[in-house]
Design an enzyme around this catalytic site. Sequence first.
Site, PDB file in Angstrom:
ATOM      1  CG  ASP A   1      38.940  41.844  38.713  1.00 40.34           C
ATOM      2  OD1 ASP A   1      37.697  41.775  38.695  1.00 40.34           O
ATOM      3  OD2 ASP A   1      39.656  41.536  37.743  1.00 40.34           O
TER       4      ASP A   1
ATOM      5  CE  LYS B   1      43.077  40.081  36.847  1.00 43.69           C
ATOM      6  NZ  LYS B   1      42.446  41.404  37.064  1.00 43.69           N
TER       7      LYS B   1
ATOM      8  CE  LYS C   1      40.640  39.853  34.114  1.00 39.90           C
ATOM      9  NZ  LYS C   1      40.024  41.057  34.740  1.00 39.90           N
TER      10      LYS C   1
END
Length: 314
Positions: A151, A214, A250
């Site tokens: 991430d 995300k 996400k």
Amino acid sequence: MAARNPGTDFRPDWLEAVRINTPATERRAANLTTRRSLKKNWQIAWLLNAVSCIDLTTLSGDDTENRVARLCAKARQPIAPELLEEIGVTGLTTGAVCVYPTMVAAAKRALAGTAIPVASVATGFPAGLMPLDLRLAEIRYAVDQGADEIDIVISRALALRGEWGALYDELRAMREACGPARMKAILATGELKTLQNVAKASHVAMQAGADYIKTSTGKEPVNATLPVSLTMLRTIRDYQALTGHKVGFKPAGGLKTAKDALNWEVLMFEELGRDWLAPGLFRIGASSLLGDIERQIHHNVTGRYAAAHRLAAG
């Protein structure tokens, strides 16, 4: 698991075509939460699906290998086994476990023998204000430790200045550093000021090869919201139409209740379809959410809510 997104060459013309009607986006997002009423067994099925998409996370300065081991035990058995037995469900796990790079090896040991991936934040999370070579080195370190997913955080300043080519170059270098690990690009949408910037940053991240986009680190004053998420999902839909590649999504931060999980699942279903209701294309970054989901399942099975202290914590 969905095929990886290979990315494209930088396409500034795709960004020039971006137009966002903010009031219309906000109305659509508000309307989404009233479109479907999920009750009883249908609600439980959607909540169990949400559990399978959670990235169970610990990102605290006092993380230890023991805390990570407890989190991984919860990822293996996210809902009390007696509750799952009562409703006839087996094999349920969370979508992944997410930790800092120095905790990746501990998480891999704790999850040995399972198919649960280990995700690691990197690139100077959460601010990303480190020289690029150090951010790339942190990615490589996490991958060397065994991370299956990375991430990363984008440089917000580049997005705010509209330096999309420079942002693409950074993200492309990060994608290369990830190697076999899937890359989730955190846009920190609460710091991008406008939905127009959110849409353009989403396009750039996907062009650079992000496997998921995300919303947030969870550390910003404003994290995942339905209007921001709707904007990002529509850029995912546009990207698929342009390239044929599916990119995951996400939301992170701001999802705290079982109702929030249902709202975001409805959003995914309405905008992208059934394929995006699986962990290969949908993750939820909200560990505290799991406790409320387990309380709802306990109520469905027993007719009463469990006290929070009776539910195993990660």
